[in-house]
Scaffold this motif. Structure first.
Motif, PDB file in Angstrom:
ATOM      1  N   UNK A  33       0.637  -0.863   0.356  1.00 13.91           N
ATOM      2  CA  UNK A  33      -0.318  -0.224  -0.317  1.00 13.91           C
ATOM      3  C   UNK A  33       1.236   1.176   0.167  1.00 13.91           C
ATOM      4  N   UNK A  34      -0.046   2.193  -0.748  1.00 11.23           N
ATOM      5  CA  UNK A  34       0.959   3.400  -1.091  1.00 11.23           C
ATOM      6  C   UNK A  34       1.646   4.282   0.615  1.00 11.23           C
ATOM      7  N   UNK A  35      -0.068   4.068   1.554  1.00 10.84           N
ATOM      8  CA  UNK A  35       0.236   5.161   2.590  1.00 10.84           C
ATOM      9  C   UNK A  35       0.481   3.811   4.372  1.00 10.84           C
ATOM     10  N   UNK A  52       5.546   1.309  13.649  1.00  7.45           N
ATOM     11  CA  UNK A  52       6.401   1.296  14.096  1.00  7.45           C
ATOM     12  C   UNK A  52       7.721   2.080  12.739  1.00  7.45           C
ATOM     13  N   UNK A  53       6.989   1.678  11.544  1.00 17.20           N
ATOM     14  CA  UNK A  53       8.063   2.157  10.780  1.00 17.20           C
ATOM     15  C   UNK A  53       7.315   3.104   9.372  1.00 17.20           C
ATOM     16  N   UNK A  54       8.042   3.184   8.732  1.00 11.07           N
ATOM     17  CA  UNK A  54       7.482   4.158   7.119  1.00 11.07           C
ATOM     18  C   UNK A  54       6.402   3.641   5.749  1.00 11.07           C
ATOM     19  N   UNK A  55       5.615   4.271   5.468  1.00 15.51           N
ATOM     20  CA  UNK A  55       4.711   4.378   4.692  1.00 15.51           C
ATOM     21  C   UNK A  55       5.512   4.417   3.260  1.00 15.51           C
ATOM     22  N   UNK A  56       5.621   3.756   2.311  1.00 18.47           N
ATOM     23  CA  UNK A  56       6.423   4.894   1.191  1.00 18.47           C
ATOM     24  C   UNK A  56       5.709   6.051   1.055  1.00 18.47           C
ATOM     25  N   UNK A  57       4.710   6.529   1.256  1.00 22.63           N
ATOM     26  CA  UNK A  57       4.103   8.352   1.691  1.00 22.63           C
ATOM     27  C   UNK A  57       5.474   9.058   2.359  1.00 22.63           C
ATOM     28  N   UNK A 100      17.720   3.005  -2.916  1.00 24.23           N
ATOM     29  CA  UNK A 100      17.362   1.873  -2.717  1.00 24.23           C
ATOM     30  C   UNK A 100      15.789   2.021  -2.993  1.00 24.23           C
ATOM     31  N   UNK A 101      15.146   0.261  -2.884  1.00 24.35           N
ATOM     32  CA  UNK A 101      14.244   0.496  -4.095  1.00 24.35           C
ATOM     33  C   UNK A 101      13.085   1.221  -3.510  1.00 24.35           C
ATOM     34  N   UNK A 102      12.726   1.784  -2.246  1.00 21.97           N
ATOM     35  CA  UNK A 102      11.457   2.690  -2.098  1.00 21.97           C
ATOM     36  C   UNK A 102      11.948   3.948  -2.186  1.00 21.97           C
ATOM     37  N   UNK A 103      13.473   4.618  -1.663  1.00 24.42           N
ATOM     38  CA  UNK A 103      13.440   5.650  -2.153  1.00 24.42           C
ATOM     39  C   UNK A 103      13.771   6.224  -3.174  1.00 24.42           C
ATOM     40  N   UNK A 104      14.100   4.745  -3.945  1.00 24.10           N
ATOM     41  CA  UNK A 104      14.030   5.525  -5.390  1.00 24.10           C
ATOM     42  C   UNK A 104      12.171   5.613  -6.047  1.00 24.10           C
ATOM     43  N   UNK A 105      12.112   4.853  -5.822  1.00 21.09           N
ATOM     44  CA  UNK A 105       9.930   5.006  -6.104  1.00 21.09           C
ATOM     45  C   UNK A 105       9.647   5.839  -5.639  1.00 21.09           C
ATOM     46  N   UNK A 106      10.060   6.621  -4.768  1.00 24.34           N
ATOM     47  CA  UNK A 106       9.679   7.900  -3.943  1.00 24.34           C
ATOM     48  C   UNK A 106      10.779   8.882  -5.439  1.00 24.34           C
ATOM     49  N   UNK A 107      11.743   9.278  -5.650  1.00 23.64           N
ATOM     50  CA  UNK A 107      12.261  10.408  -6.965  1.00 23.64           C
ATOM     51  C   UNK A 107      11.190   9.663  -8.230  1.00 23.64           C
TER      52      UNK A 107
END
Length: 206
Positions: free
Chosen positions: A117-119, A124-129, A158-165
């Motif tokens: 899911x996006x959000x 205790x962690x982070x969503x992609x949002x 990384x996979x998710x920081x690059x997805x955000x970009x």
């Protein structure tokens, strides 16, 4: 003016190999990961890419990937900027768990929601949002201005920081970006228009 931005996900890490949620845990590359990084450097060199500056995260799997790539390019002295803004998504309580064990513990549907899911963040962690909320301001203030000024920029992250970009660069929705898979150690080449939109994209997979 050549507004070049190249993104590379780090090579396979020790915890990728063990199928563990890694997040901000600082693990090294496997032999396969180092080979993937070397191949990325070879591909970039073969196509004649040169860079003015590189960015990476605060985690050694991304830093080591970048170092290997720059070695292949003969660019060991390139300025490198490291920042935790580019770190992987923080998986919180899932960090260190085997993905199959996590499915047993929390249920397959719940783990799928946390991962895809996006959000919805894991405990205790982070969503992609959430990840995008720290990655994108950094991109806007530190990376994008250099690209638009004509500097050739390489980002190893990384996979998710690059997805955000990629979501920002390509103008994708949250639903679209969570379906995007990024292979380890494969450069994605962007040439940008002067407004930051994509003029040309090339994926070096395969």
């Amino acid at each position: 003016m050549d507004r070049l931005l190249v993104l590379v996900r780090h090579g396979q890490s020790e915890w990728n190999l063990k199928n563990l949620f890694t997040g901000w845990h600082d693990v090294g590359l496997t032999d396969t990961g180092r080979a993937e990084a070397k191949k990325a450097g070879e591909l970039l060199k073969a196509d004649g890419y040169k860079f003015d500056v590189a960015f990476t995260s605060d985690l050694k799997r991304a830093q080591d990937t970048l170092k290997i790539i720059l070695g292949e390019l003969g660019a060991d002295n390139l300025p490198v900027i490291k920042d935790q803004a580019l770190n992987e998504r923080d998986y919180g309580d899932l960090t260190g768990l085997n993905k199959d064990d996590a499915r047993e513990k929390f249920g397959e549907d719940q783990v799928h929601i946390w991962r895809r899911s996006f959000d919805v963040p894991p405990p205790g962690g982070e969503s992609l949002k959430d990840t995008a909320a720290r990655v994108l301001p950094y991109y806007e203030t530190e990376i994008k201005p250099k690209v638009l000024a004509g500097e050739k920029v390489l980002v190893a992250a990384h996979g998710n920081s690059l997805r955000a970009l990629i979501m920002e660069i390509e103008g994708l929705s949250g639903e679209e970006i969570i379906k995007r898979e990024l292979a380890t150690g494969v450069p994605i080449i962007y040439r940008l228009n002067k407004d930051g939109s994509v003029a040309e994209k090339k994926d070096m997979a395969g």
